[in-house]
Design a protein around this motif. Sequence first.
Motif, PDB file in Angstrom:
ATOM      1  N   LEU A  81       0.805  -1.223   0.000  1.00  0.00           N
ATOM      2  CA  LEU A  81       0.000   0.000   0.000  1.00  0.00           C
ATOM      3  C   LEU A  81       0.841   1.276   0.000  1.00  0.00           C
ATOM      4  CD1 LEU A  81      -2.839  -1.018   2.490  1.00  0.00           C
ATOM      5  CD2 LEU A  81      -2.830  -1.144  -0.018  1.00  0.00           C
ATOM      6  N   LEU A  82       2.143   1.149  -0.103  1.00  0.00           N
ATOM      7  CA  LEU A  82       2.993   2.334  -0.083  1.00  0.00           C
ATOM      8  C   LEU A  82       2.839   3.137  -1.365  1.00  0.00           C
ATOM      9  CD1 LEU A  82       6.338   0.976   1.432  1.00  0.00           C
ATOM     10  CD2 LEU A  82       4.453   2.136   2.598  1.00  0.00           C
ATOM     11  N   SER A  83       2.809   4.455  -1.212  1.00  0.00           N
ATOM     12  CA  SER A  83       2.720   5.350  -2.361  1.00  0.00           C
ATOM     13  C   SER A  83       4.095   5.497  -3.001  1.00  0.00           C
ATOM     14  CB  SER A  83       2.233   6.725  -1.900  1.00  0.00           C
ATOM     15  OG  SER A  83       3.229   7.353  -1.101  1.00  0.00           O
ATOM     16  N   PRO A  84       4.151   6.016  -4.233  1.00  0.00           N
ATOM     17  CA  PRO A  84       5.464   6.293  -4.842  1.00  0.00           C
ATOM     18  C   PRO A  84       6.340   7.190  -3.971  1.00  0.00           C
ATOM     19  CG  PRO A  84       3.754   6.395  -6.505  1.00  0.00           C
ATOM     20  CD  PRO A  84       3.045   6.264  -5.178  1.00  0.00           C
ATOM     21  N   GLU A  85       5.750   8.181  -3.329  1.00  0.00           N
ATOM     22  CA  GLU A  85       6.525   9.064  -2.457  1.00  0.00           C
ATOM     23  C   GLU A  85       7.095   8.302  -1.267  1.00  0.00           C
ATOM     24  OE1 GLU A  85       6.045  13.186   0.172  1.00  0.00           O
ATOM     25  OE2 GLU A  85       4.332  12.370  -0.929  1.00  0.00           O
ATOM     26  N   GLN A  86       6.301   7.432  -0.672  1.00  0.00           N
ATOM     27  CA  GLN A  86       6.779   6.632   0.454  1.00  0.00           C
ATOM     28  C   GLN A  86       7.893   5.688   0.018  1.00  0.00           C
ATOM     29  OE1 GLN A  86       2.909   5.112   1.533  1.00  0.00           O
ATOM     30  NE2 GLN A  86       2.808   6.412   3.364  1.00  0.00           N
ATOM     31  N   ARG A  87       7.788   5.143  -1.178  1.00  0.00           N
ATOM     32  CA  ARG A  87       8.844   4.254  -1.673  1.00  0.00           C
ATOM     33  C   ARG A  87      10.141   5.042  -1.915  1.00  0.00           C
ATOM     34  NH1 ARG A  87       6.746  -0.753  -2.953  1.00  0.00           N
ATOM     35  NH2 ARG A  87       4.457  -0.798  -2.979  1.00  0.00           N
ATOM     36  N   ARG A  88      10.011   6.277  -2.359  1.00  0.00           N
ATOM     37  CA  ARG A  88      11.209   7.120  -2.517  1.00  0.00           C
ATOM     38  C   ARG A  88      11.835   7.396  -1.157  1.00  0.00           C
ATOM     39  NH1 ARG A  88       8.001   9.587  -6.642  1.00  0.00           N
ATOM     40  NH2 ARG A  88       7.227  11.203  -5.218  1.00  0.00           N
ATOM     41  N   THR A  89      11.004   7.661  -0.156  1.00  0.00           N
ATOM     42  CA  THR A  89      11.518   7.875   1.201  1.00  0.00           C
ATOM     43  C   THR A  89      12.255   6.633   1.692  1.00  0.00           C
ATOM     44  OG1 THR A  89       9.766   9.445   1.762  1.00  0.00           O
ATOM     45  CG2 THR A  89      10.852   8.335   3.592  1.00  0.00           C
ATOM     46  N   ASN A  90      11.678   5.470   1.446  1.00  0.00           N
ATOM     47  CA  ASN A  90      12.335   4.225   1.849  1.00  0.00           C
ATOM     48  C   ASN A  90      13.711   4.088   1.205  1.00  0.00           C
ATOM     49  OD1 ASN A  90       9.991   3.674   3.210  1.00  0.00           O
ATOM     50  ND2 ASN A  90       9.536   1.771   2.131  1.00  0.00           N
ATOM     51  N   HIS A  91      13.788   4.410  -0.074  1.00  0.00           N
ATOM     52  CA  HIS A  91      15.066   4.307  -0.780  1.00  0.00           C
ATOM     53  C   HIS A  91      16.114   5.231  -0.152  1.00  0.00           C
ATOM     54  CE1 HIS A  91      17.691   3.551  -4.262  1.00  0.00           C
ATOM     55  NE2 HIS A  91      18.007   4.833  -4.169  1.00  0.00           N
ATOM     56  N   LEU A  92      15.717   6.453   0.135  1.00  0.00           N
ATOM     57  CA  LEU A  92      16.656   7.405   0.724  1.00  0.00           C
ATOM     58  C   LEU A  92      17.087   6.967   2.119  1.00  0.00           C
ATOM     59  CD1 LEU A  92      14.967  10.721  -0.454  1.00  0.00           C
ATOM     60  CD2 LEU A  92      17.088   9.727  -1.321  1.00  0.00           C
ATOM     61  N   ILE A  93      16.154   6.456   2.921  1.00  0.00           N
ATOM     62  CA  ILE A  93      16.501   5.969   4.257  1.00  0.00           C
ATOM     63  C   ILE A  93      17.465   4.790   4.155  1.00  0.00           C
ATOM     64  CG2 ILE A  93      15.588   4.779   6.302  1.00  0.00           C
ATOM     65  CD1 ILE A  93      13.102   6.533   6.058  1.00  0.00           C
ATOM     66  N   THR A  94      17.209   3.888   3.212  1.00  0.00           N
ATOM     67  CA  THR A  94      18.081   2.731   3.034  1.00  0.00           C
ATOM     68  C   THR A  94      19.511   3.169   2.733  1.00  0.00           C
ATOM     69  OG1 THR A  94      16.271   1.331   2.265  1.00  0.00           O
ATOM     70  CG2 THR A  94      18.496   0.665   1.642  1.00  0.00           C
ATOM     71  N   ARG A  95      19.662   4.130   1.845  1.00  0.00           N
ATOM     72  CA  ARG A  95      21.011   4.598   1.504  1.00  0.00           C
ATOM     73  C   ARG A  95      21.655   5.335   2.681  1.00  0.00           C
ATOM     74  NH1 ARG A  95      20.305   1.177  -1.299  1.00  0.00           N
ATOM     75  NH2 ARG A  95      20.117   1.143  -3.578  1.00  0.00           N
ATOM     76  N   MET A  96      20.887   6.048   3.466  1.00  0.00           N
ATOM     77  CA  MET A  96      21.431   6.726   4.634  1.00  0.00           C
ATOM     78  C   MET A  96      21.897   5.712   5.674  1.00  0.00           C
ATOM     79  SD  MET A  96      19.711   9.707   6.945  1.00  0.00           S
ATOM     80  CE  MET A  96      18.481   8.591   7.630  1.00  0.00           C
ATOM     81  N   LEU A  97      21.143   4.626   5.838  1.00  0.00           N
ATOM     82  CA  LEU A  97      21.554   3.579   6.767  1.00  0.00           C
ATOM     83  C   LEU A  97      22.853   2.918   6.308  1.00  0.00           C
ATOM     84  CD1 LEU A  97      18.084   1.979   7.576  1.00  0.00           C
ATOM     85  CD2 LEU A  97      19.455   3.443   9.075  1.00  0.00           C
ATOM     86  N   ASP A  98      23.067   2.847   4.989  1.00  0.00           N
ATOM     87  CA  ASP A  98      24.351   2.353   4.490  1.00  0.00           C
ATOM     88  C   ASP A  98      25.494   3.216   4.998  1.00  0.00           C
ATOM     89  OD1 ASP A  98      23.103   0.333   3.036  1.00  0.00           O
ATOM     90  OD2 ASP A  98      23.155   1.424   1.133  1.00  0.00           O
ATOM     91  N   ASP A  99      25.270   4.514   5.089  1.00  0.00           N
ATOM     92  CA  ASP A  99      26.292   5.427   5.609  1.00  0.00           C
ATOM     93  C   ASP A  99      26.463   5.241   7.114  1.00  0.00           C
ATOM     94  OD1 ASP A  99      27.949   7.983   4.870  1.00  0.00           O
ATOM     95  OD2 ASP A  99      26.886   8.507   6.712  1.00  0.00           O
TER      96      ASP A  99
END
Length: 231
Positions: A81-99
């Motif tokens: 049920l995630l929106s495109p905007e929420q999926r973009r947020t997830n992607h950014l959080i994932t990359r930040m967690l990599d850092d």
Amino acid sequence: MLTLYSYPRLFGVADNNGYGLKVYAFFKLAGVPFEHEHVFDASTAPRGQLPYIVDDGETVGDSETIIAHVIAKHLLTIDALLSPEQRRTNHLITRMLDDLYWVMSYSRWKDERFYPAFRDAFIAQHPQINAAGFEKAKAYNSQRYHFQGIGRYTPDQAYARGIADLQVLAEIVPAAGFVHGAAPTSCDAGIYGFVANIYYFPIPTPLKAFVDAHGNLVAHCERIHELVTGA
């Protein structure tokens, strides 16, 4: 049966590495039946990295690839049920967690103020690993940090980078519920994987001091922890 291979548990956390704990939490939140095997030596893992899974004979590595594979194969709806905007947020959080991963790892293996406590706690819980083996791993990690870059930072510079990541999480994570609403999604599993590996470790790093001072991060971590452990 699906089997997850990841690093050992520590301080009551199912995996002392953020990536393995992320996958573990995701499986629990999504209701995926699995067996969990703890591995000390990652040299035979895909790309020499943990976690990885074996799913009906198919081996899959990398935490994000694992989650995508399991969602597709097992038709999971946890993120449906995630929106495109929420999926973009997830992607950014994932990359930040990599850092954030590199700063967390630095705090355990590189910072001599905290390394002895980490080493002693790990060996106490997993006595099959001796001090000589730990020093070998420390030297290996020192090389990794140098080539990645974090090893060339002073401790203050390294922690400033990690705290900047945690500050963003503190502004995203709600005081109640989960990142995208009343039900947890894969994003919450990822955040838990890293924050739990700071919050539940009784080692007073600057990262832990920051998490402890932010009640929403603590509450979110404890909510997910209860869901995935029943404790």
